[in-house]
Write a protein that holds these residues in place. Structure first.
Motif, short mmCIF file in Angstrom:
data_model
loop_
_atom_site.label_atom_id
_atom_site.label_comp_id
_atom_site.label_asym_id
_atom_site.label_seq_id
_atom_site.Cartn_x
_atom_site.Cartn_y
_atom_site.Cartn_z
N ILE A 368 0.84 -1.26 -0.28
CA ILE A 368 -0.19 -0.08 0.15
C ILE A 368 0.80 1.29 -0.04
O ILE A 368 0.44 2.03 -0.45
CB ILE A 368 -0.87 -0.02 1.10
CG1 ILE A 368 -0.32 0.07 2.50
CG2 ILE A 368 -2.03 -1.44 1.00
CD1 ILE A 368 -1.18 0.06 3.78
N MET A 369 1.95 1.21 0.62
CA MET A 369 3.03 2.10 0.34
C MET A 369 3.36 2.43 -0.87
O MET A 369 3.31 3.65 -1.34
CB MET A 369 4.17 1.94 1.33
CG MET A 369 4.00 1.99 2.98
SD MET A 369 5.31 1.44 3.80
CE MET A 369 6.76 2.83 3.21
N GLN A 370 3.73 1.50 -1.62
CA GLN A 370 3.93 1.32 -3.13
C GLN A 370 2.80 2.00 -3.99
O GLN A 370 3.14 3.03 -4.75
CB GLN A 370 4.54 0.23 -3.57
CG GLN A 370 4.76 0.14 -5.20
CD GLN A 370 6.15 0.79 -5.59
OE1 GLN A 370 7.04 0.74 -4.78
NE2 GLN A 370 6.16 1.57 -6.73
N GLU A 371 1.83 1.69 -3.65
CA GLU A 371 0.41 1.92 -4.62
C GLU A 371 0.38 3.58 -4.28
O GLU A 371 0.00 4.45 -5.44
CB GLU A 371 -0.73 1.34 -4.12
CG GLU A 371 -0.53 -0.17 -4.53
CD GLU A 371 -1.85 -0.93 -4.04
OE1 GLU A 371 -2.65 -0.47 -3.22
OE2 GLU A 371 -1.74 -2.23 -4.18
N ASP A 372 0.42 4.09 -3.17
CA ASP A 372 0.03 5.43 -2.93
C ASP A 372 1.13 6.30 -2.78
O ASP A 372 1.01 7.47 -2.48
CB ASP A 372 -0.87 5.55 -1.54
CG ASP A 372 -2.27 5.15 -1.97
OD1 ASP A 372 -2.58 4.82 -3.01
OD2 ASP A 372 -2.95 4.85 -0.87
N HIS A 373 2.46 5.71 -2.79
CA HIS A 373 3.71 6.65 -2.73
C HIS A 373 3.71 7.17 -1.43
O HIS A 373 4.12 8.49 -1.51
CB HIS A 373 3.98 7.44 -3.85
CG HIS A 373 4.16 6.61 -5.13
ND1 HIS A 373 4.92 5.74 -5.39
CD2 HIS A 373 3.39 6.79 -6.32
CE1 HIS A 373 5.00 5.18 -6.69
NE2 HIS A 373 3.93 5.74 -7.19
N ALA A 374 3.42 6.53 -0.17
CA ALA A 374 3.28 7.40 1.20
C ALA A 374 4.89 7.61 1.41
O ALA A 374 5.99 6.77 1.02
CB ALA A 374 2.80 6.14 2.10
N ASP A 375 5.01 8.42 2.18
CA ASP A 375 6.22 8.88 2.74
C ASP A 375 6.92 7.75 3.58
O ASP A 375 6.29 7.50 4.47
CB ASP A 375 6.07 10.39 3.42
CG ASP A 375 7.65 10.77 3.98
OD1 ASP A 375 8.04 11.63 3.38
OD2 ASP A 375 8.02 10.51 5.15
N PHE A 397 -1.88 8.89 10.15
CA PHE A 397 -1.26 7.64 9.19
C PHE A 397 -2.12 7.62 8.01
O PHE A 397 -1.45 7.20 6.99
CB PHE A 397 -1.35 6.13 10.19
CG PHE A 397 -0.77 5.00 9.49
CD1 PHE A 397 0.53 4.77 9.41
CD2 PHE A 397 -1.94 4.11 8.72
CE1 PHE A 397 0.93 3.69 8.60
CE2 PHE A 397 -1.35 3.01 8.39
CZ PHE A 397 -0.24 2.92 7.87
N VAL A 398 -3.39 7.40 8.25
CA VAL A 398 -4.25 7.15 7.03
C VAL A 398 -4.26 8.12 5.98
O VAL A 398 -4.22 7.92 4.75
CB VAL A 398 -5.81 6.90 7.38
CG1 VAL A 398 -6.44 6.78 6.34
CG2 VAL A 398 -5.95 5.58 8.34
N SER A 399 -3.80 9.63 6.50
CA SER A 399 -3.79 10.66 5.58
C SER A 399 -2.48 10.33 4.68
O SER A 399 -2.36 11.38 3.63
CB SER A 399 -3.58 11.82 6.47
OG SER A 399 -2.34 12.08 7.14
N LEU A 400 -1.70 9.60 4.87
CA LEU A 400 -0.54 9.41 4.11
C LEU A 400 -0.82 8.58 2.93
O LEU A 400 -0.12 8.44 1.68
CB LEU A 400 0.63 8.41 4.90
CG LEU A 400 1.38 9.32 5.97
CD1 LEU A 400 2.00 8.10 6.73
CD2 LEU A 400 1.90 10.42 5.61
N PHE A 401 -1.99 8.04 2.73
CA PHE A 401 -2.52 7.17 1.71
C PHE A 401 -3.60 7.82 0.95
O PHE A 401 -4.59 7.88 1.65
CB PHE A 401 -2.86 5.79 2.24
CG PHE A 401 -1.48 5.27 2.93
CD1 PHE A 401 -0.72 4.17 2.34
CD2 PHE A 401 -1.29 5.41 4.16
CE1 PHE A 401 0.30 3.74 2.81
CE2 PHE A 401 -0.52 4.73 5.01
CZ PHE A 401 0.31 3.75 4.42
N SER A 402 -3.60 7.49 -0.37
CA SER A 402 -4.77 8.19 -1.05
C SER A 402 -6.12 7.14 -0.94
O SER A 402 -7.40 7.52 -1.14
CB SER A 402 -4.52 8.54 -2.49
OG SER A 402 -3.97 7.27 -3.28
N ASN A 403 -5.58 5.94 -0.82
CA ASN A 403 -6.68 4.78 -0.66
C ASN A 403 -6.73 4.60 0.56
O ASN A 403 -6.01 3.59 1.40
CB ASN A 403 -6.11 3.72 -1.52
CG ASN A 403 -7.24 2.55 -1.36
OD1 ASN A 403 -8.28 2.52 -0.41
ND2 ASN A 403 -7.12 1.49 -2.12
N ALA A 404 -7.62 5.45 1.59
CA ALA A 404 -7.73 5.53 2.98
C ALA A 404 -8.36 4.09 3.49
O ALA A 404 -7.90 3.59 4.63
CB ALA A 404 -8.80 6.59 3.50
#
Length: 498
Positions: A368-375, A397-404
């Motif tokens: 999920i980090m890869q999919e949304d390029h989370a910091d 934490f959830v705000s780091l991901f576009s797919n909440a």
């Protein structure tokens, strides 16, 4: 620059150095030479922890005598300056003879723990191994090396150290004209994989044995008691290299130029060039824009580490005696990397036990980090603030991901895993915050410090150095330094030019 505090029983400069152990090797391993002076040097930055480790008064490093000494303008009692020869594979191809093209070994220093370190000046002028280079380092790259080597030390990752940077207005040509600088850096040894390759590929078995015996005697004496000391040497270096790269991966660090001439025989992070810390997570990220094929991308680092140990094994083959024994020494790489990586991930996630589904849990997180390029840094730091049950702290934490939803689903799995081992929230949070840094050397932070320094304002370099010395502390007064890069800095590129 604020004046650093005085070190108790500080050494005078003339008591700092003694002749290098490396100089006991035969004359064809190095060339004696003097550094080339720079006009009107000035101090740029000082690492107080390194000064104190070697019983030097940090304040004295600001004085003209020390500045001139660590620029290479005056002799230091006990110094016997030399540049060493080595070879190496660069971007997977044999490059032949290389060597210290701009680094000059002054001598050895003994720290307060009675450990011996080599002291080098990087950027102190041309050597016989400079090829077409000018032997200089520029202010930009020197600042990055000092900041990152000290940041890595504070993160608990094996590294060379940096004592100080001196600068001069003398220009050197890179893509544009830049000003010169010299880094005083230290390590127990700067011997590299390429140091062994040099003698192997030149068919000099006597020198190869002399070097291996030197390294075993001074750095791996435990190998002497083994049936095959050279096999034991290779096995230990292979394990250290695998564990080092697992440490890099755990903080999102990318070296950028993992050539065999940049690989330490002691398993240290060595030769800081176009490095970077991962920001928006992408396993394919390349921090060195010279690396067009992505050989040294984040996801390739473990593989290239393995490749490099094989290159070292090839060089040591005549001493080890057989392909089979050499391969046996190399076989520990994969398990050493995996064991260290998994142990580090458990610490980052606050897990105390090993369970069968741990790899699935961590793989899903990286997916999920890869999919949304989370910091990268924020992902793990924000996890360390979470309670064992859903709370308002989840939002960061959830705000780091576009797919909440995907992030929330993963949190459910994570919390179930915590429950399964009876995790106590407060104690776990403390462990995690001691394993997941809040502050890393983001490229934009270095760039801001560099641009100010290029205008003779060195305060930001020293301030950033102080912040990075305590990467796990909250430091609320410096919270802006933990921020993601601003828009102007999201595509900063770093090259091999330094």
């Amino acid at each position: 620059m604020p004046t650093p505090s005085l070190t108790k029983q500080a050494l005078d400069l003339d008591d700092f150095l003694q002749p290098s152990t490396y100089s006991s090797l035969p004359a064809n391993f190095f060339t004696y030479l003097q550094p080339t002076p720079l006009p009107q040097p000035y101090i740029v930055a000082v690492s107080t922890p390194v000064a104190q480790q070697f019983n030097l008064d940090p304040a004295s490093l600001l004085t003209p005598r020390y500045v001139n000494a660590f620029t290479g303008n005056i002799d230091i009692l006990g110094a016997n300056p030399l540049a060493s020869v080595y070879s190496g594979h660069q971007f997977g191809s044999w490059a032949g003879q290389l060597g210290d093209g701009r680094a000059i070994l002054l001598g050895d220093a003994i720290d307060k723990h009675q450990q011996r370190f080599e002291v080098q000046l990087k950027g102190a002028g041309p050597t016989p191994y400079s090829r077409s280079g000018d032997g200089r380092a520029v202010l930009r790259s020197s600042i990055r090396e000092l900041l990152c080597s000290e940041a890595m030390q504070a993160l608990g990752i094996p590294t060379s150290r940096a004592l100080a940077i001196t600068g001069s207005d003398q220009g050197v040509m890179r893509e544009t004209v830049e000003t010169s600088a010299v880094v005083t850096r230290l390590a127990p040894s700067f011997i590299r994989f390429g140091s062994f390759e040099h003698w192997y590929y030149n068919n000099r078995p006597d020198e190869l044995k002399i070097l291996a015996d030197f390294v075993i005697r001074h750095h791996y004496p435990e190998s002497l008691g083994q049936p095959n000391p050279y096999q034991a040497l290779l096995s230990t270096v292979t394990k250290k290299t695998a564990e080092l790269i697992a440490c890099w991966q755990s903080v999102g660090f990318m070296h950028g130029v993992m050539n065999t001439d940049n690989m330490s025989i002691l398993g240290l992070t060595l030769d800081y060039g176009p490095f970077g810390f991962m920001e928006k997570y992408d396993e394919r990220h390349i921090c060195n824009h010279t690396d067009q094929q992505g050989r040294y991308s984040y996801r390739m680092q473990p593989t290239i580490g393995h490749w490099n140990t094989h290159a070292l094994g090839q060089a040591l083959l005549p001493l080890i005696g057989s392909v089979e024994e050499t391969q046996q020494a190399l076989d520990c790489y994969s398990s050493s990397f995996t064991n260290k990586w998994e142990a580090l991930l458990r610490k980052k996630l606050g897990l105390l036990t090993i369970q069968n589904d741990d790899k699935e849990l961590t793989d899903q997180l990286f997916n999920i980090m890869q999919e949304d390029h989370a910091d990268f840094t924020h992902t793990f730091r924000y996890l360390s603030y979470l309670d064992n049950h859903t709370s308002s702290k989840d939002d960061d934490f959830v705000s780091l991901f576009s797919n909440a939803q995907a992030a929330s689903n993963w949190l459910e799995l994570y919390r179930a895993r915590l429950v399964s081992e009876g995790s106590q929230a407060e104690e776990r949070q403390g462990r995690m915050q001691a394993s997941n840094p809040k502050y890393v050397l983001r490229n934009y932070l270095a760039q801001i410090a560099i641009e100010k320094a290029q205008n003779k304002d060195f305060s930001e370099v020293q301030k950033l150095l102080t912040i990075l010395e305590h990467p796990f502390d909250e430091q609320p007064e410096h919270h802006l330094y933990a921020g993601e890069p601003p828009t102007w800095a999201q595509h900063l590129e770093i090259s091999c030019s330094s």
